[in-house]
Enzyme design. Structure first.
Site, PDB file in Angstrom:
ATOM      1  N   LYS A   1       0.877  -1.175   0.000  1.00  0.00           N
ATOM      2  CA  LYS A   1       0.000   0.000   0.000  1.00  0.00           C
ATOM      3  C   LYS A   1       0.912   1.222   0.000  1.00  0.00           C
ATOM      4  CE  LYS A   1      -1.936   3.014   2.017  1.00  0.00           C
ATOM      5  NZ  LYS A   1      -1.725   4.439   1.694  1.00  0.00           N
TER       6      LYS A   1
ATOM      7  N   GLU B   1       9.280   1.076  11.172  1.00  0.00           N
ATOM      8  CA  GLU B   1      10.388   2.006  10.949  1.00  0.00           C
ATOM      9  C   GLU B   1       9.773   3.387  11.029  1.00  0.00           C
ATOM     10  OE1 GLU B   1      13.356   0.933  10.664  1.00  0.00           O
ATOM     11  OE2 GLU B   1      13.144  -1.127   9.978  1.00  0.00           O
TER      12      GLU B   1
ATOM     13  N   CYS C   1      13.762  10.288   7.171  1.00  0.00           N
ATOM     14  CA  CYS C   1      13.549   9.903   8.565  1.00  0.00           C
ATOM     15  C   CYS C   1      14.827  10.034   9.388  1.00  0.00           C
ATOM     16  CB  CYS C   1      13.017   8.482   8.625  1.00  0.00           C
ATOM     17  SG  CYS C   1      13.918   7.382   7.563  1.00  0.00           S
TER      18      CYS C   1
ATOM     19  N   GLU D   1      10.018  16.074  15.231  1.00  0.00           N
ATOM     20  CA  GLU D   1      10.471  15.919  13.851  1.00  0.00           C
ATOM     21  C   GLU D   1       9.817  17.007  12.989  1.00  0.00           C
ATOM     22  OE1 GLU D   1       9.104  12.292  12.027  1.00  0.00           O
ATOM     23  OE2 GLU D   1      11.113  11.910  11.281  1.00  0.00           O
TER      24      GLU D   1
HETATM   25  P1  NAD Z   1       2.196   8.437   7.693  1.00  0.00           P
HETATM   26  O1  NAD Z   1       2.379   7.610   8.895  1.00  0.00           O
HETATM   27  O2  NAD Z   1       1.121   9.441   7.710  1.00  0.00           O
HETATM   28  O3  NAD Z   1       1.903   7.522   6.409  1.00  0.00           O
HETATM   29  C1  NAD Z   1       2.686   6.415   6.099  1.00  0.00           C
HETATM   30  C2  NAD Z   1       1.810   5.377   5.421  1.00  0.00           C
HETATM   31  O4  NAD Z   1       0.810   4.960   6.333  1.00  0.00           O
HETATM   32  C3  NAD Z   1       1.073   5.886   4.171  1.00  0.00           C
HETATM   33  O5  NAD Z   1       0.997   4.862   3.224  1.00  0.00           O
HETATM   34  C4  NAD Z   1      -0.309   6.197   4.702  1.00  0.00           C
HETATM   35  O6  NAD Z   1      -1.326   6.109   3.725  1.00  0.00           O
HETATM   36  C5  NAD Z   1      -0.487   5.104   5.744  1.00  0.00           C
HETATM   37  N1  NAD Z   1      -1.419   5.455   6.802  1.00  0.00           N
HETATM   38  C6  NAD Z   1      -1.660   6.666   7.331  1.00  0.00           C
HETATM   39  N2  NAD Z   1      -2.606   6.572   8.297  1.00  0.00           N
HETATM   40  C7  NAD Z   1      -2.968   5.272   8.369  1.00  0.00           C
HETATM   41  C8  NAD Z   1      -3.886   4.538   9.169  1.00  0.00           C
HETATM   42  N3  NAD Z   1      -4.634   5.121  10.093  1.00  0.00           N
HETATM   43  N4  NAD Z   1      -3.984   3.206   8.967  1.00  0.00           N
HETATM   44  C9  NAD Z   1      -3.221   2.576   8.047  1.00  0.00           C
HETATM   45  N5  NAD Z   1      -2.359   3.212   7.247  1.00  0.00           N
HETATM   46  C10 NAD Z   1      -2.209   4.548   7.414  1.00  0.00           C
HETATM   47  O7  NAD Z   1       3.618   9.046   7.399  1.00  0.00           O
HETATM   48  P2  NAD Z   1       4.032   9.989   6.192  1.00  0.00           P
HETATM   49  O8  NAD Z   1       3.591  11.349   6.556  1.00  0.00           O
HETATM   50  O9  NAD Z   1       3.611   9.424   4.893  1.00  0.00           O
HETATM   51  O10 NAD Z   1       5.638   9.825   6.219  1.00  0.00           O
HETATM   52  C11 NAD Z   1       6.455  10.611   6.959  1.00  0.00           C
HETATM   53  C12 NAD Z   1       6.847   9.927   8.257  1.00  0.00           C
HETATM   54  O11 NAD Z   1       7.480   8.673   8.021  1.00  0.00           O
HETATM   55  C13 NAD Z   1       7.852  10.731   9.022  1.00  0.00           C
HETATM   56  O12 NAD Z   1       7.486  10.789  10.370  1.00  0.00           O
HETATM   57  C14 NAD Z   1       9.154   9.978   8.863  1.00  0.00           C
HETATM   58  O13 NAD Z   1      10.090  10.155   9.846  1.00  0.00           O
HETATM   59  C15 NAD Z   1       8.697   8.585   8.759  1.00  0.00           C
HETATM   60  N6  NAD Z   1       9.661   7.766   7.994  1.00  0.00           N
HETATM   61  C16 NAD Z   1      10.418   6.836   8.647  1.00  0.00           C
HETATM   62  C17 NAD Z   1      11.365   6.073   7.974  1.00  0.00           C
HETATM   63  C18 NAD Z   1      12.206   5.013   8.652  1.00  0.00           C
HETATM   64  O14 NAD Z   1      12.752   4.165   7.996  1.00  0.00           O
HETATM   65  N7  NAD Z   1      12.336   5.015   9.946  1.00  0.00           N
HETATM   66  C19 NAD Z   1      11.515   6.243   6.601  1.00  0.00           C
HETATM   67  C20 NAD Z   1      10.736   7.195   5.967  1.00  0.00           C
HETATM   68  C21 NAD Z   1       9.801   7.936   6.684  1.00  0.00           C
END
Ligand code: NAD
Length: 496
Positions: free
Chosen positions: A190, A266, A301, A399
């Site tokens: 997804k 992650e 991240c 962050e």
């Molecule tokens: P997000 O958590 O909003 O979304 C990530 C994914 O989760 C997307 O596909 C989104 O559609 C899905 N999602 C969102 N809400 C959901 C729910 N209630 N149920 C199921 N799925 C859901 O994060 P984002 O804004 O897309 O990404 C940025 C964040 O990701 C930052 O906080 C960043 O630090 C983190 N990040 C971490 C790493 C790592 O490897 N540690 C890598 C990249 C990004």
């Protein structure tokens, strides 16, 4: 010949990307017929209407994945044949590098040169690397008594649900999908709603390479709908998630409320770059610190988003060099191959960064450079450095996920270490010192999944990546990631 900006813009205008999801080896519309707008941060143009998947689509995809897993068509394939298919997939990704890079850049605003050289190539390399591992990983024989044969084999888990963010769509997808497939699982991916396009093409290329229908599926859609349905699905054996801590918590909740599926998380970070008072090569330090935060407009991240400096004099010299460096840092149109930093992924994310910039000055902080707050259709935030930040403030603890680095003073080495480890996160950190013993001792005390010494963000598929504490649990990359997608099984044979 490499394309110039005009050629990329022309291609962008002509682009008609595939916007349906990919289930069981075919493009399909969402069962509801609904779509959502995919808006490019480059110009706020709607570049596609993406199929908005929900529970019904997730059910279809998981059913296809489970059927292929149960049939053994992929799981039981000769490892050598599986390897050949993965290598072909990696080759096809390289052959489609320009198309994939364009999709990635238009979706998330990444500079086109980075999409081409880092994201597409990184994805292909990861798939190739795990493909090559398929016929080189062995199981174990335990030291049982002579009248028994005790085998320890790694077994695939079944259907893997992968939910990924928008900041490195292809790379992070490959970190989950490649080891999961290498272990013989089937996968439903997804992608984030901001970045569905490259995932859809990746799935078609997988079929072209020979991955059997249903083994790798992509369900596009919103997090609360498609993401939640996948995370709650009773036939998903493992959820591999990268994203925010807030969503990570929900993933654990969904797993607990459904089938107690395994969850690998992650999450975010607030990675410190600690500069000790004996650093000699301040030029290298300054440019590396700047790259560590401004690459991908800080939407990384493990971005080095906090500088912790020991000593006022060294700080002044360092900031002067960083200012000079960012003057040469080309910021602008993400389709211009000479640009290093493009727009923030969405106006929503830009406004989130602006909210943090609004805090500057309220507690003695000041901008060393940058600090402008774009509005309207403009998503370009200039490289920003904020000095005088209190360690316990929101600017230092939360962050920001933009091209903004904050500087926190440290009295001495002990204070620097306490501040470096003093957030909820533990994804990455760096320490700078010209005394390698001092740097090494400091590095051992840093609580982070990756620590760099006199460098930053050096990485490859060969080393594990993941966090401590609020940065998550589980590791992507390296052979250790195979453990994420398999379970150990003991088979005890009586030989007497
Ligand atoms: P997000 O958590 O909003 O979304 C990530 C994914 O989760 C997307 O596909 C989104 O559609 C899905 N999602 C969102 N809400 C959901 C729910 N209630 N149920 C199921 N799925 C859901 O994060 P984002 O804004 O897309 O990404 C940025 C964040 O990701 C930052 O906080 C960043 O630090 C983190 N990040 C971490 C790493 C790592 O490897 N540690 C890598 C990249 C990004």
């Amino acid at each position: 010949m490499a394309l110039d900006k005009d050629a990329w813009v022309k291609r962008a205008l002509e682009l008609k990307p595939e916007s349906r999801m990919y289930i069981n080896g075919a493009y399909v519309d969402s069962a509801s017929g609904k779509t959502f707008d995919d808006i490019s941060p480059r110009d706020q143009r709607v570049i596609a209407k993406i199929a908005a998947g929900d529970t019904e689509d997730v059910n279809r995809a998981v059913a296809a994945a489970k059927a292929t897993f149960d049939s053994g068509v992929w799981r039981e394939m000769n490892p050598r044949d599986k390897k050949a298919i993965m290598l072909k997939w990696a080759d096809l990704i390289r052959e489609h590098q320009e198309e994939l890079a364009l999709l990635e850049t238009l979706d998330v605003g990444k500079p086109i040169s980075d999409s081409l050289n880092v994201d597409v190539m990184g994805c292909a390399r990861t798939i190739q690397w795990y493909g090559e591992a398929i016929d080189k990983t062995y199981d174990e024989i335990a030291p049982a008594p002579r009248n028994a044969l005790a085998m320890i084999t790694r077994e695939p888990l079944g259907v893997i649900g992968a939910v990924v963010p928008w900041n490195y769509p292809m790379i992070i997808s490959s970190w989950k999908v490649a080891p999961a497939l290498a272990m013989g699982n089937s996968v439903v991916l997804k992608p984030a709603e901001q970045s569905s396009l490259s995932a859809i093409l990746l799935a078609r290329l997988a079929t072209e390479a020979g991955i059997p229908d249903g083994v790798f599926n992509v369900v596009t859609g919103l997090g609360l709908e498609a993401g939640q349905a996948l995370a709650r699905h009773m036939d998903v054996a493992k959820l591999a998630f990268t994203g925010s801590g807030l969503t990570g918590r929900k993933m654990l909740q969904y797993a607990a409320e459904s089938n107690m599926k395994q969850v690998a998380l992650e999450l975010g970070g607030k990675s410190p770059q600690v500069v000790l008072d004996d650093v000699k090569d301040l030029d290298a330090c300054a440019s590396t610190l700047a790259w560590g935060i401004y690459y991908n407009a800080g939407q990384t991240c493990n971005a080095g988003s906090r500088i912790i400096v020991q000593g006022q004099k060294i700080k002044e010299q360092l900031f002067e060099k960083m200012s000079t460096f960012v003057d040469t840092f080309p910021v602008g149109d993400c389709l211009d191959p000479s640009v290093y930093m493009g727009p923030i992924v969405s106006t929503q994310q830009r406004d989130r960064v602006n909210h943090y910039l609004d805090m500057v000055g309220k507690n003695g902080e000041s901008f060393v450079y940058g600090g402008d707050q774009p509005t309207g259709d403009d998503n370009l935030i200039k490289p920003t450095l904020i000095d005088g930040v209190q360690h316990d403030s929101a600017l230092s603890q939360e962050e920001i996920f933009g091209p903004v680095i904050v500087a926190v003073d440290a009295k001495d080495e002990t204070d620097a270490l306490a501040k470096a480890n003093g957030t909820q996160y533990g994804l990455a950190a760096s320490v700078w010192s010209s005394d390698i013993s001092r740097a090494h001792n400091f590095a051992r005390k840093l609580r982070a999944g990756t620590v760099w010494v006199n460098t930053f963000d050096m990485s490859d598929v060969i080393t594990p990546f993941g966090g401590f504490n609020g940065s998550g649990a589980g590791r992507d990359k390296s052979l250790h990631a195979l453990n994420n997608y398999s379970a150990l099984k003991t088979t005890w044979v009586d030989l007497s």
